[in-house]
Design a protein around this motif. Structure first.
Motif, mmCIF file in Angstrom:
data_model
loop_
_atom_site.group_PDB
_atom_site.id
_atom_site.type_symbol
_atom_site.label_atom_id
_atom_site.label_comp_id
_atom_site.label_asym_id
_atom_site.label_seq_id
_atom_site.Cartn_x
_atom_site.Cartn_y
_atom_site.Cartn_z
ATOM 1 N N MET A 76 13.702 71.686 -12.072
ATOM 2 C CA MET A 76 14.338 70.460 -11.589
ATOM 3 C C MET A 76 13.250 69.390 -11.529
ATOM 4 O O MET A 76 12.102 69.708 -11.222
ATOM 5 C CB MET A 76 14.915 70.672 -10.185
ATOM 6 C CG MET A 76 15.468 69.402 -9.546
ATOM 7 S SD MET A 76 15.887 69.646 -7.802
ATOM 8 C CE MET A 76 17.502 70.384 -7.958
ATOM 9 N N PRO A 77 13.596 68.153 -11.815
ATOM 10 C CA PRO A 77 12.589 67.098 -11.669
ATOM 11 C C PRO A 77 12.055 67.034 -10.240
ATOM 12 O O PRO A 77 12.823 67.047 -9.280
ATOM 13 C CB PRO A 77 13.341 65.817 -12.021
ATOM 14 C CG PRO A 77 14.471 66.277 -12.875
ATOM 15 C CD PRO A 77 14.857 67.626 -12.342
ATOM 16 N N LEU A 78 10.739 67.019 -10.121
ATOM 17 C CA LEU A 78 10.061 66.903 -8.833
ATOM 18 C C LEU A 78 9.027 65.791 -8.963
ATOM 19 O O LEU A 78 8.384 65.677 -10.000
ATOM 20 C CB LEU A 78 9.353 68.209 -8.465
ATOM 21 C CG LEU A 78 10.220 69.448 -8.329
ATOM 22 C CD1 LEU A 78 9.356 70.701 -8.252
ATOM 23 C CD2 LEU A 78 11.109 69.345 -7.106
ATOM 24 N N SER A 79 8.854 65.003 -7.935
ATOM 25 C CA SER A 79 7.901 63.904 -8.013
ATOM 26 C C SER A 79 7.483 63.475 -6.617
ATOM 27 O O SER A 79 8.242 63.632 -5.657
ATOM 28 C CB SER A 79 8.530 62.711 -8.749
ATOM 29 O OG SER A 79 7.616 61.641 -8.822
ATOM 30 N N ILE B 218 12.466 59.268 -8.033
ATOM 31 C CA ILE B 218 12.881 59.341 -9.433
ATOM 32 C C ILE B 218 14.089 58.437 -9.599
ATOM 33 O O ILE B 218 15.127 58.658 -8.975
ATOM 34 C CB ILE B 218 13.219 60.789 -9.835
ATOM 35 C CG1 ILE B 218 11.993 61.681 -9.665
ATOM 36 C CG2 ILE B 218 13.742 60.839 -11.265
ATOM 37 C CD1 ILE B 218 12.278 63.167 -9.797
ATOM 38 N N ALA B 219 13.949 57.425 -10.429
ATOM 39 C CA ALA B 219 15.035 56.462 -10.610
ATOM 40 C C ALA B 219 15.693 56.582 -11.979
ATOM 41 O O ALA B 219 16.743 55.996 -12.212
ATOM 42 C CB ALA B 219 14.507 55.044 -10.422
ATOM 43 N N VAL C 29 18.652 58.550 -9.203
ATOM 44 C CA VAL C 29 18.476 58.478 -7.753
ATOM 45 C C VAL C 29 19.388 59.474 -7.044
ATOM 46 O O VAL C 29 19.011 60.080 -6.040
ATOM 47 C CB VAL C 29 18.746 57.036 -7.265
ATOM 48 C CG1 VAL C 29 18.738 56.967 -5.748
ATOM 49 C CG2 VAL C 29 17.733 56.080 -7.853
ATOM 50 N N THR C 30 20.591 59.701 -7.586
ATOM 51 C CA THR C 30 21.549 60.596 -6.930
ATOM 52 C C THR C 30 21.473 62.037 -7.419
ATOM 53 O O THR C 30 21.820 62.945 -6.671
ATOM 54 C CB THR C 30 22.990 60.078 -7.108
ATOM 55 O OG1 THR C 30 23.263 59.944 -8.499
ATOM 56 C CG2 THR C 30 23.168 58.754 -6.403
ATOM 57 N N ARG C 31 21.072 62.252 -8.667
ATOM 58 C CA ARG C 31 20.994 63.609 -9.204
ATOM 59 C C ARG C 31 19.679 63.799 -9.914
ATOM 60 O O ARG C 31 19.477 63.158 -10.934
ATOM 61 C CB ARG C 31 22.156 63.895 -10.151
ATOM 62 C CG ARG C 31 23.446 64.034 -9.382
ATOM 63 C CD ARG C 31 24.578 64.547 -10.192
ATOM 64 N NE ARG C 31 24.391 65.958 -10.449
ATOM 65 C CZ ARG C 31 24.904 66.575 -11.493
ATOM 66 N NH1 ARG C 31 25.619 65.947 -12.368
ATOM 67 N NH2 ARG C 31 24.698 67.844 -11.675
ATOM 68 N N PRO C 32 18.763 64.588 -9.430
ATOM 69 C CA PRO C 32 18.899 65.470 -8.296
ATOM 70 C C PRO C 32 18.670 64.794 -6.948
ATOM 71 O O PRO C 32 18.979 65.382 -5.915
ATOM 72 C CB PRO C 32 17.848 66.537 -8.530
ATOM 73 C CG PRO C 32 16.783 65.838 -9.273
ATOM 74 C CD PRO C 32 17.494 64.810 -10.121
ATOM 75 N N GLY C 33 18.120 63.580 -6.937
ATOM 76 C CA GLY C 33 18.023 62.809 -5.702
ATOM 77 C C GLY C 33 17.392 63.545 -4.539
ATOM 78 O O GLY C 33 16.317 64.110 -4.648
ATOM 79 N N ARG C 34 18.117 63.578 -3.427
ATOM 80 C CA ARG C 34 17.549 64.146 -2.201
ATOM 81 C C ARG C 34 17.322 65.650 -2.291
ATOM 82 O O ARG C 34 16.480 66.196 -1.580
ATOM 83 C CB ARG C 34 18.397 63.786 -0.996
ATOM 84 C CG ARG C 34 19.672 64.545 -0.905
ATOM 85 C CD ARG C 34 20.406 64.210 0.366
ATOM 86 N NE ARG C 34 21.006 65.367 0.625
ATOM 87 C CZ ARG C 34 21.893 65.924 1.389
ATOM 88 N NH1 ARG C 34 22.319 65.507 2.033
ATOM 89 N NH2 ARG C 34 22.402 67.012 1.561
#
Length: 149
Positions: A82-85, A89-90, A115-120
Motif C-alpha cells: 500500500m502507498p506509505l509516505s 499522498i494527494a 487523499v481518500t484511498r488509501p488516505g487515513r
C-alpha cells in the motif's frame, strides 16, 4: 531468526486485508501463517472460524503481538502493499509512474493513490507501526523497519 510480517492491505476498511508471517531460521524461508483478514490473524487457533472475512481498521500493536505469539520472537520487518509516505499522498507519485511504466505491459502497474484511498488507512498503518518501533524506511532499512512494497 529473521521474520517478516507482510500485509496485502485493502485500501478501504470495508474490505479485508491479507496477512502473512514468514520466518528464516537459517535454512530458508518458510510460511508460519497466512490469514484473510486482520481479525483472522490475531484470533486464536481455538476460536470459531470466520465464515466471511470483513474489513477493519488496522491495529499495529495487535498484529505485532499476534506475530510474536506465533513466532516466539520478534518481527524484524513489516512489508505493506500500500502507498506509505511521511507526507500526505494527494495523487500519483514518481514511484507509481515508474513502476507502471516498467511493468504496465505485464499487467502489474500500480493503482492511483489519492487523499481518500488509501488516505487515513495508510497513515494509521504507518503511524501505528512507527509508534511500535517500526519506522517507515525511505532508504536502506536499519534495524526494525516498515517498508512499502
Amino acid at each position: 531468526m529473521r521474520a517478516v510480517l507482510g500485509i496485502e492491505a485493502a485500501w478501504t476498511e470495508r474490505e479485508p486485508s491479507g496477512v502473512a508471517l514468514i520466518v528464516d531460521l537459517g535454512s530458508g524461508w518458510r510460511l508460519v501463517e497466512v490469514a484473510s483478514s486482520y481479525a483472522a490473524f490475531v484470533s486464536h487457533k481455538d476460536a470459531d472460524p470466520i465464515v466471511r472475512h470483513r474489513g477493519s481498521l488496522p491495529d499495529a500493536p495487535s498484529l505485532l503481538a499476534a506475530a510474536h505469539e506465533k513466532l516466539g520472537g520478534t518481527v524484524d520487518l513489516v512489508a505493506i502493499d500500500m502507498p506509505l509516505s511521511l507526507i500526505p499522498i494527494a495523487g500519483r507519485r514518481a514511484s507509481d509512474n515508474m513502476i507502471s511504466s516498467d511493468y504496465g505491459a505485464r499487467h502489474a502497474s500500480t493503482h492511483t493513490p489519492s487523499v481518500t484511498r488509501p488516505g487515513r488507512l495508510s497513515d494509521e498503518l504507518r503511524i501505528g507501526f512507527e509508534v511500535a518501533g517500526y519506522p517507515l524506511a525511505v532508504s536502506e532499512p536499519r534495524g526494525r523497519a516498515l517498508l512499502e512494497v
